[in-house]
Design a protein around this motif. Structure first.
Motif, mmCIF file in Angstrom:
data_model
loop_
_atom_site.group_PDB
_atom_site.id
_atom_site.type_symbol
_atom_site.label_atom_id
_atom_site.label_comp_id
_atom_site.label_asym_id
_atom_site.label_seq_id
_atom_site.Cartn_x
_atom_site.Cartn_y
_atom_site.Cartn_z
ATOM 1 N N LYS A 36 11.524 -14.638 -7.227
ATOM 2 C CA LYS A 36 10.386 -15.363 -7.015
ATOM 3 C C LYS A 36 9.359 -14.428 -6.310
ATOM 4 O O LYS A 36 8.807 -14.889 -5.359
ATOM 5 N N ASN A 37 9.093 -13.254 -6.773
ATOM 6 C CA ASN A 37 8.096 -12.240 -6.223
ATOM 7 C C ASN A 37 7.519 -11.522 -7.624
ATOM 8 O O ASN A 37 8.233 -11.310 -8.452
ATOM 9 N N THR A 38 6.362 -11.284 -7.359
ATOM 10 C CA THR A 38 5.624 -10.580 -8.551
ATOM 11 C C THR A 38 5.737 -8.955 -8.476
ATOM 12 O O THR A 38 5.280 -8.273 -9.343
ATOM 13 N N ALA A 93 10.292 -5.023 -19.899
ATOM 14 C CA ALA A 93 9.305 -6.063 -19.525
ATOM 15 C C ALA A 93 10.032 -7.006 -19.394
ATOM 16 O O ALA A 93 9.978 -7.777 -18.507
ATOM 17 N N VAL A 94 11.005 -7.543 -20.202
ATOM 18 C CA VAL A 94 11.841 -8.673 -19.967
ATOM 19 C C VAL A 94 12.822 -8.415 -18.822
ATOM 20 O O VAL A 94 12.885 -9.528 -18.093
ATOM 21 N N GLN A 95 13.282 -7.361 -18.507
ATOM 22 C CA GLN A 95 14.234 -7.144 -17.325
ATOM 23 C C GLN A 95 13.046 -7.240 -16.075
ATOM 24 O O GLN A 95 13.621 -8.057 -15.155
ATOM 25 N N HIS A 96 11.893 -6.854 -16.189
ATOM 26 C CA HIS A 96 11.165 -6.864 -14.804
ATOM 27 C C HIS A 96 10.722 -8.580 -14.888
ATOM 28 O O HIS A 96 10.342 -8.894 -13.521
ATOM 29 N N ILE A 97 10.419 -9.112 -15.750
ATOM 30 C CA ILE A 97 10.196 -10.662 -15.615
ATOM 31 C C ILE A 97 11.024 -11.257 -15.410
ATOM 32 O O ILE A 97 10.943 -12.257 -14.359
ATOM 33 N N GLY A 98 12.316 -10.995 -15.795
ATOM 34 C CA GLY A 98 13.291 -11.679 -15.147
ATOM 35 C C GLY A 98 13.636 -11.295 -13.590
ATOM 36 O O GLY A 98 13.941 -12.462 -12.977
ATOM 37 N N MET A 99 13.498 -10.242 -13.460
ATOM 38 C CA MET A 99 13.772 -10.083 -11.599
ATOM 39 C C MET A 99 12.614 -10.897 -10.930
ATOM 40 O O MET A 99 12.892 -11.108 -9.753
ATOM 41 N N SER A 100 11.313 -11.039 -11.636
ATOM 42 C CA SER A 100 10.449 -11.561 -10.891
ATOM 43 C C SER A 100 10.814 -12.930 -10.730
ATOM 44 O O SER A 100 10.325 -13.672 -9.706
ATOM 45 N N LEU A 101 11.397 -13.443 -11.700
ATOM 46 C CA LEU A 101 11.871 -15.022 -11.558
ATOM 47 C C LEU A 101 13.145 -15.281 -10.760
ATOM 48 O O LEU A 101 12.898 -16.181 -9.815
#
Length: 173
Positions: free
Chosen positions: A137-139, A126-134
């Protein structure tokens, strides 16, 4: 809360629980039956005050859940569910029920993660995916995580005890 309101509310929640556990859906037919039934009961029991309480319950409960739906925290059936609970039981009950439901849902989610022994890997992912989203700049990474790796449970598993706790503390304790 009158006996007729309690009966309508509990009947609605138990039937919704059955459908959510068995079919992972809250049928529109159920909403179309209990929404007007709850409104009619409110009008009979509390006249004008019942209309106001039901209307506010519908708008506020449905509105809060709609915000969670927009952020993909829950499904559309859960929005309809709480809007209907708001109509049947009024704004006060529905807000407390929402609060208890979210707390119970969080506790159940932690218990599920701990007992499935996937807590650490799920959190890291989850942290990895949140980081990638940030970064991007894409959800899309968050949607991918939710669709492929996130552990889910039917929301009614938390709603039923949340409603019972609310009923107990508001009217029986």
């Amino acid at each position: 809360m009158t006996l007729s309101t309690i009966i309508i509310l509990m009947l609605f929640i138990v039937i919704a629980f059955y459908y959510d556990i068995k079919f992972h859906i809250i049928p529109n037919k159920l909403i179309l039956i209990f929404l007007p039934l709850g409104l009619i009961n409110s009008i009979i029991v509390n006249q004008m005050e019942g209309i106001i309480s039901s209307g506010l319950g519908f708008l506020v409960s449905g509105g809060i859940m709609m915000i969670l739906y927009v952020f993909k925290a829950l499904a559309a059936g859960d929005v309809k569910l709480f809007a209907t609970i708001g109509v049947i039981a009024g704004i006060g009950f529905s807000l407390y029920c929402m609060m208890y439901t979210i707390v119970i849902g969080g506790i159940l989610a932690i218990v599920i993660l701990l007992f499935t022994r996937t807590f650490l890997s799920q959190m890291l992912s989850a942290v990895q995916h949140i980081g990638m989203s940030l970064i991007f700049k894409n959800t899309n990474p968050l949607h991918t995580f939710k669709a492929t790796k996130a552990t889910t449970m039917p929301f009614m598993v938390a709603v039923l005890p949340g409603a019972l706790i609310t009923l107990y503390y508001m009217y029986l304790a």
